[in-house]
Design a protein around this motif. Structure first.
Motif, PDB file in Angstrom:
ATOM      1  N   ASN B  80       0.836  -1.214   0.000  1.00  0.00           N
ATOM      2  CA  ASN B  80       0.000   0.000   0.000  1.00  0.00           C
ATOM      3  C   ASN B  80       0.864   1.255   0.000  1.00  0.00           C
ATOM      4  O   ASN B  80       0.347   2.355  -0.234  1.00  0.00           O
ATOM      5  N   ILE B  81       2.175   1.126   0.251  1.00  0.00           N
ATOM      6  CA  ILE B  81       3.054   2.289  -0.014  1.00  0.00           C
ATOM      7  C   ILE B  81       4.085   1.888  -1.058  1.00  0.00           C
ATOM      8  O   ILE B  81       5.217   2.375  -1.077  1.00  0.00           O
ATOM      9  N   THR B  82       3.641   0.947  -1.954  1.00  0.00           N
ATOM     10  CA  THR B  82       4.451   0.571  -3.120  1.00  0.00           C
ATOM     11  C   THR B  82       5.843   0.124  -2.705  1.00  0.00           C
ATOM     12  O   THR B  82       6.859   0.664  -3.154  1.00  0.00           O
ATOM     13  N   SER B  83       5.870  -0.877  -1.832  1.00  0.00           N
ATOM     14  CA  SER B  83       7.158  -1.404  -1.385  1.00  0.00           C
ATOM     15  C   SER B  83       7.020  -2.907  -1.171  1.00  0.00           C
ATOM     16  O   SER B  83       6.019  -3.375  -0.611  1.00  0.00           O
ATOM     17  N   CYS B  84       8.021  -3.671  -1.677  1.00  0.00           N
ATOM     18  CA  CYS B  84       7.992  -5.129  -1.489  1.00  0.00           C
ATOM     19  C   CYS B  84       9.407  -5.668  -1.657  1.00  0.00           C
ATOM     20  O   CYS B  84       9.942  -5.704  -2.777  1.00  0.00           O
ATOM     21  N   PRO B  85      10.047  -6.064  -0.542  1.00  0.00           N
ATOM     22  CA  PRO B  85      11.445  -6.521  -0.605  1.00  0.00           C
ATOM     23  C   PRO B  85      11.661  -7.617  -1.663  1.00  0.00           C
ATOM     24  O   PRO B  85      12.644  -7.585  -2.390  1.00  0.00           O
ATOM     25  N   VAL B  86      10.746  -8.573  -1.770  1.00  0.00           N
ATOM     26  CA  VAL B  86      10.979  -9.709  -2.683  1.00  0.00           C
ATOM     27  C   VAL B  86      11.139  -9.210  -4.120  1.00  0.00           C
ATOM     28  O   VAL B  86      12.083  -9.567  -4.823  1.00  0.00           O
ATOM     29  N   TYR B 108      -5.428  -5.848 -13.258  1.00  0.00           N
ATOM     30  CA  TYR B 108      -4.156  -5.187 -13.568  1.00  0.00           C
ATOM     31  C   TYR B 108      -3.297  -5.238 -12.310  1.00  0.00           C
ATOM     32  O   TYR B 108      -3.728  -4.818 -11.235  1.00  0.00           O
ATOM     33  N   ILE B 109      -2.092  -5.783 -12.459  1.00  0.00           N
ATOM     34  CA  ILE B 109      -1.225  -5.962 -11.309  1.00  0.00           C
ATOM     35  C   ILE B 109      -0.108  -4.928 -11.370  1.00  0.00           C
ATOM     36  O   ILE B 109       0.406  -4.624 -12.445  1.00  0.00           O
ATOM     37  N   ARG B 110       0.262  -4.384 -10.199  1.00  0.00           N
ATOM     38  CA  ARG B 110       1.359  -3.403 -10.129  1.00  0.00           C
ATOM     39  C   ARG B 110       2.392  -3.920  -9.125  1.00  0.00           C
ATOM     40  O   ARG B 110       2.044  -4.173  -7.973  1.00  0.00           O
ATOM     41  N   SER B 130       4.006  -5.948 -20.668  1.00  0.00           N
ATOM     42  CA  SER B 130       4.108  -5.231 -19.382  1.00  0.00           C
ATOM     43  C   SER B 130       4.546  -3.800 -19.656  1.00  0.00           C
ATOM     44  O   SER B 130       4.991  -3.464 -20.753  1.00  0.00           O
ATOM     45  N   GLN B 131       4.375  -2.962 -18.652  1.00  0.00           N
ATOM     46  CA  GLN B 131       4.739  -1.540 -18.795  1.00  0.00           C
ATOM     47  C   GLN B 131       5.271  -1.044 -17.460  1.00  0.00           C
ATOM     48  O   GLN B 131       4.701  -1.362 -16.412  1.00  0.00           O
ATOM     49  N   ALA B 132       6.389  -0.302 -17.494  1.00  0.00           N
ATOM     50  CA  ALA B 132       6.945   0.249 -16.247  1.00  0.00           C
ATOM     51  C   ALA B 132       6.502   1.701 -16.138  1.00  0.00           C
ATOM     52  O   ALA B 132       6.614   2.459 -17.112  1.00  0.00           O
ATOM     53  N   VAL B 133       5.963   2.078 -14.992  1.00  0.00           N
ATOM     54  CA  VAL B 133       5.525   3.458 -14.762  1.00  0.00           C
ATOM     55  C   VAL B 133       6.251   3.993 -13.524  1.00  0.00           C
ATOM     56  O   VAL B 133       6.319   3.291 -12.509  1.00  0.00           O
ATOM     57  N   PRO B 134       6.817   5.190 -13.603  1.00  0.00           N
ATOM     58  CA  PRO B 134       7.544   5.708 -12.431  1.00  0.00           C
ATOM     59  C   PRO B 134       6.619   5.886 -11.237  1.00  0.00           C
ATOM     60  O   PRO B 134       5.443   6.228 -11.402  1.00  0.00           O
ATOM     61  N   ILE B 135       7.133   5.594 -10.061  1.00  0.00           N
ATOM     62  CA  ILE B 135       6.374   5.820  -8.825  1.00  0.00           C
ATOM     63  C   ILE B 135       6.365   7.335  -8.588  1.00  0.00           C
ATOM     64  O   ILE B 135       7.408   7.983  -8.719  1.00  0.00           O
ATOM     65  N   PRO B 136       5.193   7.926  -8.287  1.00  0.00           N
ATOM     66  CA  PRO B 136       5.135   9.386  -8.101  1.00  0.00           C
ATOM     67  C   PRO B 136       6.091   9.840  -7.003  1.00  0.00           C
ATOM     68  O   PRO B 136       6.252   9.150  -5.996  1.00  0.00           O
ATOM     69  N   GLN B 137       6.704  10.991  -7.201  1.00  0.00           N
ATOM     70  CA  GLN B 137       7.707  11.484  -6.256  1.00  0.00           C
ATOM     71  C   GLN B 137       7.157  11.611  -4.839  1.00  0.00           C
ATOM     72  O   GLN B 137       7.816  11.213  -3.878  1.00  0.00           O
ATOM     73  N   PHE B 155       1.088  -5.256 -15.380  1.00  0.00           N
ATOM     74  CA  PHE B 155       0.670  -6.226 -16.406  1.00  0.00           C
ATOM     75  C   PHE B 155      -0.752  -6.654 -16.097  1.00  0.00           C
ATOM     76  O   PHE B 155      -1.268  -6.399 -15.005  1.00  0.00           O
ATOM     77  N   LEU B 156      -1.402  -7.258 -17.089  1.00  0.00           N
ATOM     78  CA  LEU B 156      -2.797  -7.681 -16.918  1.00  0.00           C
ATOM     79  C   LEU B 156      -2.832  -9.185 -16.689  1.00  0.00           C
ATOM     80  O   LEU B 156      -2.445  -9.963 -17.559  1.00  0.00           O
ATOM     81  N   ALA B 157      -3.263  -9.575 -15.496  1.00  0.00           N
ATOM     82  CA  ALA B 157      -3.409 -11.006 -15.177  1.00  0.00           C
ATOM     83  C   ALA B 157      -4.832 -11.392 -15.568  1.00  0.00           C
ATOM     84  O   ALA B 157      -5.803 -10.778 -15.109  1.00  0.00           O
ATOM     85  N   THR B 158      -4.957 -12.368 -16.454  1.00  0.00           N
ATOM     86  CA  THR B 158      -6.318 -12.705 -16.948  1.00  0.00           C
ATOM     87  C   THR B 158      -6.735 -14.101 -16.493  1.00  0.00           C
ATOM     88  O   THR B 158      -5.896 -14.931 -16.138  1.00  0.00           O
TER      89      THR B 158
END
Lengths: 288, 189
Positions: B80-86, B108-110, B130-137, B155-158
């Protein structure tokens, strides 16, 4: 052109030269729809009696309905790709948002980030996001009941008694668990929330939802402290999402917007569970 | 059972009107949050066991029921704050999506990642767009957000089956492979 547009074949959003959302095109309609962040000043009463209660954990009561705009100029950055198009908006030092449209979706996602709410001026603040449109809703809007039926609400009115509204704003706020909407005979605007929020429609075509609060006076209903949450000594930061649906209000061939809203509501509130596994030791073939 | 019962008891506490409405003191709210995170961790052991067994059973005529590979199936509570060690620290990782609904979903997975060039394949070996989008500052600037992620990999998981799961393999691309991937388009400020 002066308008920045993101979207797909289902829905497009236009942003004006000040960086604000200004129009929505969907379902064959193009209407003026804007969105902004504002904040009410929290009332500070002496809590002596009911009429002088402060705004706090149990109460929402703006101070003389004073409301402030968060900014009049939004910095935006636009990213467009094959899967998603995004507008990153910065309203001020403590309010920002990403508006995005995924290429297969027929709705827009507003991911807001609010906080730490500044209190150096000694004023408690109650932050709202407000969507304005030219939909002639005649003071009528709908709010959900625990994610199910939609209850009709009418400005300054109660169905079961002749109400005297002392608080023009707070007296018209209702609990929103998942959805608030309004419509006229041609267009419909609905906002899905990702958590329970206070909300209302204080003027025709307008929907507002309270996303974060920071108050400095206890409201004397028992908790014994002001709603002034901090983390690491700073004000709490809240982050969440709203989903905007816009389209014709009349049911089209049975596939009404409301049906799609219900399905998306379920899938946004009960998303897939994510599990991550380190695969440093396995190639893609081995993994497969 | 002891893990699930711990979660049951924790959710029992969460029925209190204070836990639902937020009319408790801040320290009590933090205690509720701590209890919930301990309960989720306790149930993490349960889901890991189940998913490892399922991934064994999915192979036909497997003799020994013990899982040949045991995967972590870690949850990232700070998504929820766009962080995941793995996903930030590993160049190769798998993402398993469990669908709790009774109908097939696409989502849609981020994923928070440090770079922009990744390859994603599904369980049939098909490479996904897939597409990479910058995390907002302002998200990157959140104090005490200890994350190396600068982008979100979208990416879109279907067709994730009802009450079922699908797994995807994500691999960071290097060298010439990496250059083929489209970097995030220049920003129009």
């Amino acid at each position: 052109s002066s308008v920045t547009v993101i979207g797909n074949s289902h829905i497009k959003l236009g942003f004006d030269t000040n960086g604000f959302l200004s129009e929505v095109k969907a379902d064959g309609l193009t209407r003026l729809v804007s969105q902004e962040f504002l904040f009410y000043e929290g009332a500070v009463g002496n809590n002596a009696e009911f009429l002088n209660r402060s705004s706090g954990a149990y109460i929402f009561r703006p101070n003389e309905n004073k409301i402030h705009f968060s900014t009049d100029q939004v910095e935006i950055e636009v990213y467009k790709g094959d899967l998603v198009q995004e507008v990153h908006q910065k309203f001020n030092d403590w309010i920002s948002q990403v508006v995005r449209i995924y290429n297969k979706d027929s709705f827009a996602e507003f991911e807001w980030l609010v906080g730490p709410i500044p209190i150096e001026d000694g004023i408690g603040k109650e932050v709202i996001t407000r969507f304005n449109s030219d939909i002639e809703s005649n003071g009528i809007f709908h709010t959900d009941s625990n994610g199910r039926e939609m209850i009709e609400r009418k400005l300054n009115h109660r169905d079961t008694w002749s109400v005297k509204i002392n608080e023009e704003v707070a007296g018209n706020y209702y609990p929103i668990t998942t959805k608030i909407d309004l419509e006229d005979e041609t267009a419909r605007l609905a906002i899905l929330t990702d958590r329970a929020q206070g909300g209302s429609s204080l003027k025709d075509g307008s929907l507002e939802l309270m996303v974060h609060r920071r108050l400095l006076k206890d409201d004397a209903f028992g908790v014994g402290e002001a709603l002034n949450e901090t983390e690491f000594g700073e004000g709490l930061i809240a982050r969440g999402k709203h989903h905007l649906f816009f389209g014709k209000s009349t049911d089209r061939e049975g596939v009404s917007l409301k049906g799609i809203e219900r399905l998306v509501q379920l899938e946004k509130l009960l998303p897939t569970w994510k599990f991550f596994s380190n695969m440093e030791d396995y190639t893609a073939e081995e993994w497969q | 059972d002891p893990h699930l019962t711990f979660m049951r008891e924790t959710l029992g506490i969460m029925q209190h009107h204070d836990a639902i409405t937020g009319t408790e003191k801040e320290k009590v709210a933090l205690d509720y949050a701590k209890r919930m995170s301990v309960a989720f961790r306790a149930c993490g052991a349960t889901t890991r066991n189940v998913l490892n067994q399922l991934s064994v059973q999915s192979k036909d005529n497997v003799k020994d029921k013990t899982a040949k590979y045991v995967f972590d199936f870690k949850t990232c509570a700070l998504l929820n704050i766009t962080s995941c060690p793995v996903s930030e620290e590993n160049e190769r990782f798998a993402l398993t999506l469990y669908n709790p609904l009774a109908h097939t979903v696409s989502e849609y997975i981020r994923i928070p990642v440090p770079g922009v060039s990744y390859n994603i394949i599904d369980n049939k070996g098909v490479t996904l767009e897939s597409q990479a989008v910058p995390i907002p500052q302002p998200v990157i600037d959140i104090k005490h957000r200890n994350s190396t992620a600068k982008y979100e990999l979208v990416f879109l998981a279907t067709n994730i089956p009802p009450l079922g799961y699908r797994t995807y393999y994500v691999e960071k691309l290097e060298g010439t492979e990496a250059n083929k991937k489209i970097n995030p388009l220049p920003k129009a400020t």
